[in-house]
Design an enzyme around this catalytic site. Structure first.
Site: not given
Lengths: 174, 174
Positions: B67, B84
């Site tokens: 991430h 994202s």
């Protein structure tokens, strides 16, 4: 690059550099960072293989399903990872005759229909003729055999990608 | 998109469409394809969570390490995944004042130094002020707590990404 450099990285640098040693599986790279510092390159490599081996069959199939076909749609559309493009190029798969490409596509389709994951082979260790022969031969195996062989090929690919990174990034340190 | 369409896909279509429901972890999408056909969207979603839960701690840390930071280097360099970017945008993280961005960067660094994985939160369910407060608060936790909370946030993100796919791809079928 030497091992001290690796052990001095933060996880972001590590995932940036080693994130594709298993094709499209930075999860694995991120996971083995938990074992840092590594005592040797072999230790780093063994950590990757140990993690792969610890996965259930579905996870191993998941790894295979992250791999592109050889001379397939990703090559045609220019969406291969740089590592895959380099490997397929070295094996002569980027300059196939139309006949060979079509033959490979038919075999790939048969393989995917039978096993529901792609044919994975360490292309750098083969050439196009060997790959086609190997694909024909492996089509005769059963699913468990092919899962095992595919994962063994993933490890060979990983080994060569690691070698490339350790040889190329800071060559003056070798 | 309805479930019949999903169950009629081959694994390549499935990984193309669902490959980033867990950030940069198509391995997971590929793995749960082994459970197809799915009896419901909830069954598909549960298969993902079950696979995540089956991983050792290192594997869960590996997921977190895939991430990006919130308002971090990937946003600045334009290398966020589309999912994202959309999430960080909705939370107001793409239009932070310099002061807020610097504050967030300092907190992110503290978090990564302490836990050796990034702060993960379902940004779509928060705004920038809540995120900064939550980050300050979670910095007080221990590593096991944060691994658990981070993975729970990964699942929330996954849930919303799945919802987006099922709502948006073929909206006329809903």
């Amino acid at each position: 690059m030497d091992l001290n450099a690796v052990n001095s990285m933060n996880y972001e640098e590590f995932v940036d550099i080693f994130g594709n040693v298993v094709e499209k599986c930075p999860l694995i790279t991120g996971a083995i960072w938990s074992k840092c510092p590594f005592s040797s390159v072999a230790d780093l490599e063994a950590s990757i293989y140990e993690f792969i081996d610890s996965l259930p069959s579905s996870g191993k199939e998941g790894i295979l399903r992250c791999h592109p076909d050889l001379a397939g749609r990703e090559l045609m559309s220019g969406t291969l990872t740089p590592e895959s493009l380099n490997e397929q190029n070295q094996a002569g798969l980027t300059s196939l005759s139309q006949t060979d490409r079509e033959a490979l596509n038919v075999l790939n389709s048969q393989y995917k229909t039978k096993f529901v994951f792609p044919f994975v082979i360490c292309a750098k260790m083969s050439d196009k003729s060997q790959i086609i022969e190997e694909l024909k031969s492996r089509l005769q195996n059963n699913r468990d055999e092919e899962l095992g062989i595919g994962i063994a090929e993933v490890k060979k690919i990983c080994h060569l990608r690691l070698q490339d990174i350790f040889l190329k990034v800071i060559p003056t340190k070798l």
